[in-house]
Motif scaffolding. Structure first.
Motif, PDB file in Angstrom:
ATOM      1  N   GLU A  90       0.847  -1.188   0.000  1.00  0.00           N
ATOM      2  CA  GLU A  90       0.000   0.000   0.000  1.00  0.00           C
ATOM      3  C   GLU A  90       0.883   1.237   0.000  1.00  0.00           C
ATOM      4  O   GLU A  90       1.998   1.207   0.511  1.00  0.00           O
ATOM      5  N   GLY A  91       0.364   2.331  -0.560  1.00  0.00           N
ATOM      6  CA  GLY A  91       1.011   3.627  -0.448  1.00  0.00           C
ATOM      7  C   GLY A  91       2.085   3.894  -1.477  1.00  0.00           C
ATOM      8  O   GLY A  91       2.350   3.087  -2.368  1.00  0.00           O
ATOM      9  N   PRO A  92       2.735   5.060  -1.358  1.00  0.00           N
ATOM     10  CA  PRO A  92       3.723   5.499  -2.340  1.00  0.00           C
ATOM     11  C   PRO A  92       4.872   4.525  -2.568  1.00  0.00           C
ATOM     12  O   PRO A  92       5.313   4.361  -3.705  1.00  0.00           O
ATOM     13  N   LEU A  93       5.373   3.882  -1.511  1.00  0.00           N
ATOM     14  CA  LEU A  93       6.471   2.936  -1.725  1.00  0.00           C
ATOM     15  C   LEU A  93       6.030   1.718  -2.530  1.00  0.00           C
ATOM     16  O   LEU A  93       6.848   1.078  -3.192  1.00  0.00           O
ATOM     17  N   HIS A  94       4.751   1.399  -2.505  1.00  0.00           N
ATOM     18  CA  HIS A  94       4.206   0.329  -3.347  1.00  0.00           C
ATOM     19  C   HIS A  94       4.056   0.824  -4.789  1.00  0.00           C
ATOM     20  O   HIS A  94       4.400   0.126  -5.731  1.00  0.00           O
ATOM     21  N   TRP A  95       3.574   2.045  -4.938  1.00  0.00           N
ATOM     22  CA  TRP A  95       3.336   2.586  -6.275  1.00  0.00           C
ATOM     23  C   TRP A  95       4.636   2.748  -7.050  1.00  0.00           C
ATOM     24  O   TRP A  95       4.660   2.625  -8.270  1.00  0.00           O
ATOM     25  N   PHE A  96       5.728   3.045  -6.334  1.00  0.00           N
ATOM     26  CA  PHE A  96       7.015   3.252  -6.999  1.00  0.00           C
ATOM     27  C   PHE A  96       7.929   2.050  -6.843  1.00  0.00           C
ATOM     28  O   PHE A  96       9.140   2.188  -6.901  1.00  0.00           O
ATOM     29  N   ASN A  97       7.329   0.888  -6.645  1.00  0.00           N
ATOM     30  CA  ASN A  97       8.098  -0.330  -6.458  1.00  0.00           C
ATOM     31  C   ASN A  97       8.908  -0.632  -7.717  1.00  0.00           C
ATOM     32  O   ASN A  97       8.358  -0.745  -8.810  1.00  0.00           O
ATOM     33  N   ASN A  98      10.228  -0.721  -7.559  1.00  0.00           N
ATOM     34  CA  ASN A  98      11.108  -1.012  -8.695  1.00  0.00           C
ATOM     35  C   ASN A  98      12.394  -1.656  -8.173  1.00  0.00           C
ATOM     36  O   ASN A  98      12.512  -1.935  -6.986  1.00  0.00           O
ATOM     37  N   LYS A  99      13.353  -1.859  -9.053  1.00  0.00           N
ATOM     38  CA  LYS A  99      14.604  -2.519  -8.660  1.00  0.00           C
ATOM     39  C   LYS A  99      15.363  -1.719  -7.605  1.00  0.00           C
ATOM     40  O   LYS A  99      16.007  -2.291  -6.736  1.00  0.00           O
ATOM     41  N   ILE A 100      15.267  -0.399  -7.653  1.00  0.00           N
ATOM     42  CA  ILE A 100      15.971   0.432  -6.678  1.00  0.00           C
ATOM     43  C   ILE A 100      15.380   0.234  -5.281  1.00  0.00           C
ATOM     44  O   ILE A 100      16.119   0.054  -4.307  1.00  0.00           O
ATOM     45  N   THR A 101      14.043   0.251  -5.175  1.00  0.00           N
ATOM     46  CA  THR A 101      13.433   0.032  -3.858  1.00  0.00           C
ATOM     47  C   THR A 101      13.681  -1.398  -3.384  1.00  0.00           C
ATOM     48  O   THR A 101      13.892  -1.621  -2.191  1.00  0.00           O
ATOM     49  N   ASP A 102      13.694  -2.366  -4.310  1.00  0.00           N
ATOM     50  CA  ASP A 102      14.005  -3.747  -3.932  1.00  0.00           C
ATOM     51  C   ASP A 102      15.417  -3.857  -3.356  1.00  0.00           C
ATOM     52  O   ASP A 102      15.639  -4.527  -2.351  1.00  0.00           O
ATOM     53  N   LEU A 103      16.390  -3.173  -3.984  1.00  0.00           N
ATOM     54  CA  LEU A 103      17.763  -3.196  -3.481  1.00  0.00           C
ATOM     55  C   LEU A 103      17.866  -2.536  -2.110  1.00  0.00           C
ATOM     56  O   LEU A 103      18.578  -3.030  -1.229  1.00  0.00           O
ATOM     57  N   ALA A 104      17.152  -1.434  -1.914  1.00  0.00           N
ATOM     58  CA  ALA A 104      17.162  -0.754  -0.611  1.00  0.00           C
ATOM     59  C   ALA A 104      16.575  -1.660   0.464  1.00  0.00           C
ATOM     60  O   ALA A 104      17.131  -1.783   1.559  1.00  0.00           O
ATOM     61  N   LEU A 105      15.436  -2.304   0.158  1.00  0.00           N
ATOM     62  CA  LEU A 105      14.827  -3.222   1.121  1.00  0.00           C
ATOM     63  C   LEU A 105      15.749  -4.407   1.403  1.00  0.00           C
ATOM     64  O   LEU A 105      15.877  -4.845   2.551  1.00  0.00           O
ATOM     65  N   HIS A 106      16.390  -4.924   0.365  1.00  0.00           N
ATOM     66  CA  HIS A 106      17.290  -6.055   0.533  1.00  0.00           C
ATOM     67  C   HIS A 106      18.425  -5.690   1.483  1.00  0.00           C
ATOM     68  O   HIS A 106      18.735  -6.437   2.426  1.00  0.00           O
ATOM     69  N   GLY A 107      19.033  -4.542   1.282  1.00  0.00           N
ATOM     70  CA  GLY A 107      20.127  -4.098   2.153  1.00  0.00           C
ATOM     71  C   GLY A 107      19.663  -3.874   3.576  1.00  0.00           C
ATOM     72  O   GLY A 107      20.338  -4.266   4.545  1.00  0.00           O
ATOM     73  N   ARG A 108      18.496  -3.257   3.721  1.00  0.00           N
ATOM     74  CA  ARG A 108      17.940  -2.991   5.055  1.00  0.00           C
ATOM     75  C   ARG A 108      17.662  -4.307   5.784  1.00  0.00           C
ATOM     76  O   ARG A 108      17.982  -4.468   6.959  1.00  0.00           O
ATOM     77  N   ASN A 109      17.068  -5.266   5.088  1.00  0.00           N
ATOM     78  CA  ASN A 109      16.715  -6.534   5.718  1.00  0.00           C
ATOM     79  C   ASN A 109      17.936  -7.417   5.984  1.00  0.00           C
ATOM     80  O   ASN A 109      17.946  -8.171   6.952  1.00  0.00           O
ATOM     81  N   ALA A 110      18.972  -7.310   5.143  1.00  0.00           N
ATOM     82  CA  ALA A 110      20.218  -8.032   5.421  1.00  0.00           C
ATOM     83  C   ALA A 110      20.826  -7.518   6.730  1.00  0.00           C
ATOM     84  O   ALA A 110      21.274  -8.303   7.570  1.00  0.00           O
ATOM     85  N   GLU A 111      20.805  -6.201   6.913  1.00  0.00           N
ATOM     86  CA  GLU A 111      21.310  -5.615   8.161  1.00  0.00           C
ATOM     87  C   GLU A 111      20.426  -6.026   9.345  1.00  0.00           C
ATOM     88  O   GLU A 111      20.922  -6.315  10.431  1.00  0.00           O
ATOM     89  N   ALA A 112      19.105  -6.060   9.139  1.00  0.00           N
ATOM     90  CA  ALA A 112      18.188  -6.467  10.212  1.00  0.00           C
ATOM     91  C   ALA A 112      18.485  -7.897  10.661  1.00  0.00           C
ATOM     92  O   ALA A 112      18.532  -8.178  11.871  1.00  0.00           O
ATOM     93  N   LEU A 113      18.708  -8.808   9.707  1.00  0.00           N
ATOM     94  CA  LEU A 113      19.001 -10.196  10.088  1.00  0.00           C
ATOM     95  C   LEU A 113      20.369 -10.319  10.746  1.00  0.00           C
ATOM     96  O   LEU A 113      20.556 -11.162  11.632  1.00  0.00           O
ATOM     97  N   LEU A 114      21.329  -9.485  10.362  1.00  0.00           N
ATOM     98  CA  LEU A 114      22.622  -9.463  11.041  1.00  0.00           C
ATOM     99  C   LEU A 114      22.432  -9.052  12.502  1.00  0.00           C
ATOM    100  O   LEU A 114      22.962  -9.688  13.416  1.00  0.00           O
ATOM    101  N   ARG A 115      21.632  -8.004  12.738  1.00  0.00           N
ATOM    102  CA  ARG A 115      21.357  -7.551  14.100  1.00  0.00           C
ATOM    103  C   ARG A 115      20.580  -8.601  14.893  1.00  0.00           C
ATOM    104  O   ARG A 115      20.858  -8.827  16.077  1.00  0.00           O
TER     105      ARG A 115
END
Length: 152
Positions: free
Chosen positions: A111-136
């Motif tokens: 839902e919302g703007p981050l869904h509407w602009f979902n693309n490879k760039i947002t996927d890479l940002a989420l991937h990096g954020r979640n990799a750090e989350a799992l490290l923590r």
């Protein structure tokens, strides 16, 4: 959509003990600045985690709600960060042996703007954020003083 997997060197019950303690989420979820409150029966379906997201003075008060739970093995949340949107986050715990757990975290804005602009760039940002989350999460679980209770 972003999917990240990490092997954590501890039992699945110990990892689940961290997930079942809503007060720890600001310790491992990247972007969560503060936990304001946790519903008493967290992480039962329908319960909420009340959090603050983002840096001060731009932080946003919002909630994440448990939408599905397989105690000790799977947790699915609807994470809200309005006005940016909301995402579904699915976390699975797969015991590899008594001292190791494969944790997979899948997140997709729905839902919302981050869904509407979902693309490879947002996927890479989420991937990096979640990799750090799992490290923590791994650091917390491997060095935690949380008692590994039997799953709820």
């Amino acid at each position: 959509m972003a999917e990240v997997t990490r092997t954590i060197r501890t039992a699945a019950e110990q990892v689940y003990a961290i997930l079942a303690d809503g007060w720890t989420y600001s310790d491992w979820v990247v972007g969560t600045a503060h936990i304001r409150d946790v519903d008493a029966s967290w992480p039962e379906p329908g319960t909420r985690l009340h959090h603050k997201v983002g840096p001060w003075p731009l932080s946003i008060n919002d909630t994440s709600t448990v939408i599905a739970l397989k105690p000790g093995r799977e947790l699915t949340l609807r994470a809200r960060i309005w006005p940016l949107g909301e995402a579904v986050v699915h976390i699975t715990l797969e015991p590899i042996n008594p001292g190791e757990t494969r944790v997979t975290m899948y997140e997709e804005f729905q839902e919302g703007p981050l869904h509407w602009f979902n693309n490879k760039i947002t996927d890479l940002a989420l991937h990096g954020r979640n990799a750090e989350a799992l490290l923590r999460l791994a650091e917390l679980a491997e060095h935690s003083r949380h008692t590994a209770h039997s799953p709820r």
